[in-house]
Design a protein around this motif. Structure first.
Motif, PDB file in Angstrom:
ATOM      1  N   LEU A 112      -4.789  13.239  -0.834  1.00 19.16           N
ATOM      2  CA  LEU A 112      -4.037  12.291  -0.014  1.00 19.16           C
ATOM      3  C   LEU A 112      -4.972  11.463   0.868  1.00 19.16           C
ATOM      4  O   LEU A 112      -4.778  10.251   1.019  1.00 19.16           O
ATOM      5  N   PHE A 114      -3.643   4.690   8.153  1.00 21.47           N
ATOM      6  CA  PHE A 114      -3.133   5.546   7.087  1.00 21.47           C
ATOM      7  C   PHE A 114      -3.855   6.896   7.079  1.00 21.47           C
ATOM      8  O   PHE A 114      -3.229   7.949   6.917  1.00 21.47           O
ATOM      9  N   CYS A 121      -4.953   7.470   0.210  1.00 16.02           N
ATOM     10  CA  CYS A 121      -4.320   6.598   1.200  1.00 16.02           C
ATOM     11  C   CYS A 121      -5.221   5.430   1.572  1.00 16.02           C
ATOM     12  O   CYS A 121      -4.740   4.314   1.817  1.00 16.02           O
ATOM     13  N   PHE A 164       0.954   3.928  -2.907  1.00 14.60           N
ATOM     14  CA  PHE A 164       0.483   5.256  -2.508  1.00 14.60           C
ATOM     15  C   PHE A 164       1.524   6.324  -2.811  1.00 14.60           C
ATOM     16  O   PHE A 164       1.205   7.375  -3.373  1.00 14.60           O
ATOM     17  N   ILE A 217      -2.291  10.745   7.589  1.00 18.01           N
ATOM     18  CA  ILE A 217      -2.482  11.845   6.630  1.00 18.01           C
ATOM     19  C   ILE A 217      -3.213  13.001   7.293  1.00 18.01           C
ATOM     20  O   ILE A 217      -2.925  14.180   7.014  1.00 18.01           O
ATOM     21  N   SER A 257       0.827  -1.209   0.000  1.00 16.55           N
ATOM     22  CA  SER A 257       0.000   0.000   0.000  1.00 16.55           C
ATOM     23  C   SER A 257       0.858   1.254   0.000  1.00 16.55           C
ATOM     24  O   SER A 257       0.584   2.213  -0.732  1.00 16.55           O
ATOM     25  N   ILE A 258       1.892   1.255   0.819  1.00 20.46           N
ATOM     26  CA  ILE A 258       2.760   2.433   0.914  1.00 20.46           C
ATOM     27  C   ILE A 258       3.485   2.680  -0.406  1.00 20.46           C
ATOM     28  O   ILE A 258       3.562   3.826  -0.883  1.00 20.46           O
TER      29      ILE A 258
END
Length: 270
Positions: free
Chosen positions: A189, A246, A193, A77, A250, A73-74
Motif C-alpha cells: 500500500l 497519501f 499509493c 489506487f 497509509i 489517483s484514488i
C-alpha cells in the motif's frame, strides 16, 4: 503520568519534527538567497517566494488540478488494491495457478507504461477512464507482489496447527494467511499509493486532461508550454505534497492495523 506523557511528546517533537523542519528551513533559505546572489532569472530557477506567489495567484486553478489528480489517483489506487490483493489470494491458493499466471504479471510490469498507454487510449478513449487504467497498471504489481510474498511467508508451524484441527484450505487462508500477510500488504500500500499519483500525472500526459478538467499533468504541460516556470514548480510541489498526503494516510492505517501486535509498528511506540 500526564507529566511523563508531555515529556514523551516533547521528546518526539525534538527528535521527529525539529530535524526535518530545520533542514527544510535551511534548504529554502539557501535556495532563496542563492538565487538572489547569483542573479538567476525566474525562467531558469525561480525563488521560493516566486513559486509561492504563482501558487497564490493561480490558487483556484491549482486547487482544481490537485482535486482532479487526487480523484484519478484514488480511483486507480483502490482498483489496484482490490485486484492486487484478490489476485494474490487466488495465486497463493494454488501453486499451479501461481506458476502459470505470475510470470505474466512480471512481464506486464516490465513493459514501459508509455508503450502500452496509447493502446489503452484506443481501447478506452481519452480522459478519465484511460487515466484510471494507467494509474491502476502502475500500482497493481506492487500490491500483487507484496501480498503474494506475505501470503507465502506464513509460518509453517502455524499451518501445521491449522491442519491438526482439520481447518479447510479457505479457513486457513482467511484466518491465518491473510492476517499474517498484513505487514506485507501494508508495505505494498505504501508503495502503490505514491505510484498512483505518478500514474495519474503520466496518464494525463498521454490520455488527456481527465474527464474534462485539467489535472496536475495537464497544468504542468500547459505551464511548460507557456514558460510559466514558477507555476510549473508550484504544480510539481503540489504533486509531491499530494503523494506525501497519501503516504501519511497509509502510514496511519498501518499503525492502526499493526501497532497492537506487529514489531515493525510496536517499536515506534517507544
Amino acid at each position: 503520568m500526564k507529566v511523563a506523557s508531555k515529556q514523551a511528546l516533547r521528546s518526539r517533537l525534538r527528535t521527529g519534527v525539529l530535524p526535518p523542519l530545520i533542514a527544510f528551513v535551511v534548504f529554502v533559505g539557501i535556495w532563496q538567497f542563492g538565487v538572489s546572489l547569483l542573479n538567476l532569472p525566474p525562467y531558469l530557477l525561480p525563488k521560493p517566494t516566486d513559486i509561492m506567489k504563482a501558487a497564490v495567484e493561480n490558487r483556484s486553478l491549482l486547487l482544481s488540478a490537485v482535486m482532479t489528480t487526487a480523484m484519478e489517483s484514488i480511483l486507480g489506487f483502490v482498483l489496484s488494491v482490490v485486484l492486487g490483493v484478490s489476485g494474490a489470494i487466488l495465486l497463493a491458493a494454488s501453486k499451479t495457478i501461481e506458476r502459470g499466471i505470475y510470470p505474466y504479471a512480471v512481464i506486464l510490469q516490465t513493459i514501459p507504461i508509455v508503450a502500452i498507454a496509447p493502446i489503452i487510449v484506443i481501447w478506452l478513449g481519452s480522459g478519465l477512464n484511460a487515466i484510471v487504467a494507467i494509474t491502476f497498471l502502475i500500482g497493481f504489481f506492487p500490491m500483487l507482489s507484496n501480498s503474494l510474498i506475505g501470503l507465502n511467508s506464513t509460518e509453517q508451524n502455524l499451518k501445521n496447527l491449522f491442519q491438526l484441527y482439520s481447518a479447510s484450505r479457505w479457513q486457513t487462508m482467511w484466518r491465518l494467511r491473510i492476517p499474517a500477510a498484513l505487514p506485507y500488504v501494508v508495505a505494498g500500500l505504501k508503495i502503490s499509493c505514491t505510484l498512483a499519483v505518478i500514474g495519474a500525472i503520466v496518464g494525463e500526459y498521454i490520455a488527456g486532461i481527465g474527464g474534462g478538467k485539467g489535472g496536475l499533468g495537464f497544468s504542468i504541460t500547459n505551464a511548460a508550454l507557456r514558460l510559466q516556470i514558477p507555476y510549473l514548480f508550484a504544480c510539481g510541489l503540489a504533486a509531491s505534497a499530494l503523494g506525501i498526503a497519501f503516504f501519511l494516510l497509509i502510514n496511519a492505517l498501518s499503525k492502526l492495523l499493526l501497532s497492537s501486535w506487529h514489531e515493525s509498528e510496536m517499536k515506534q511506540e517507544y
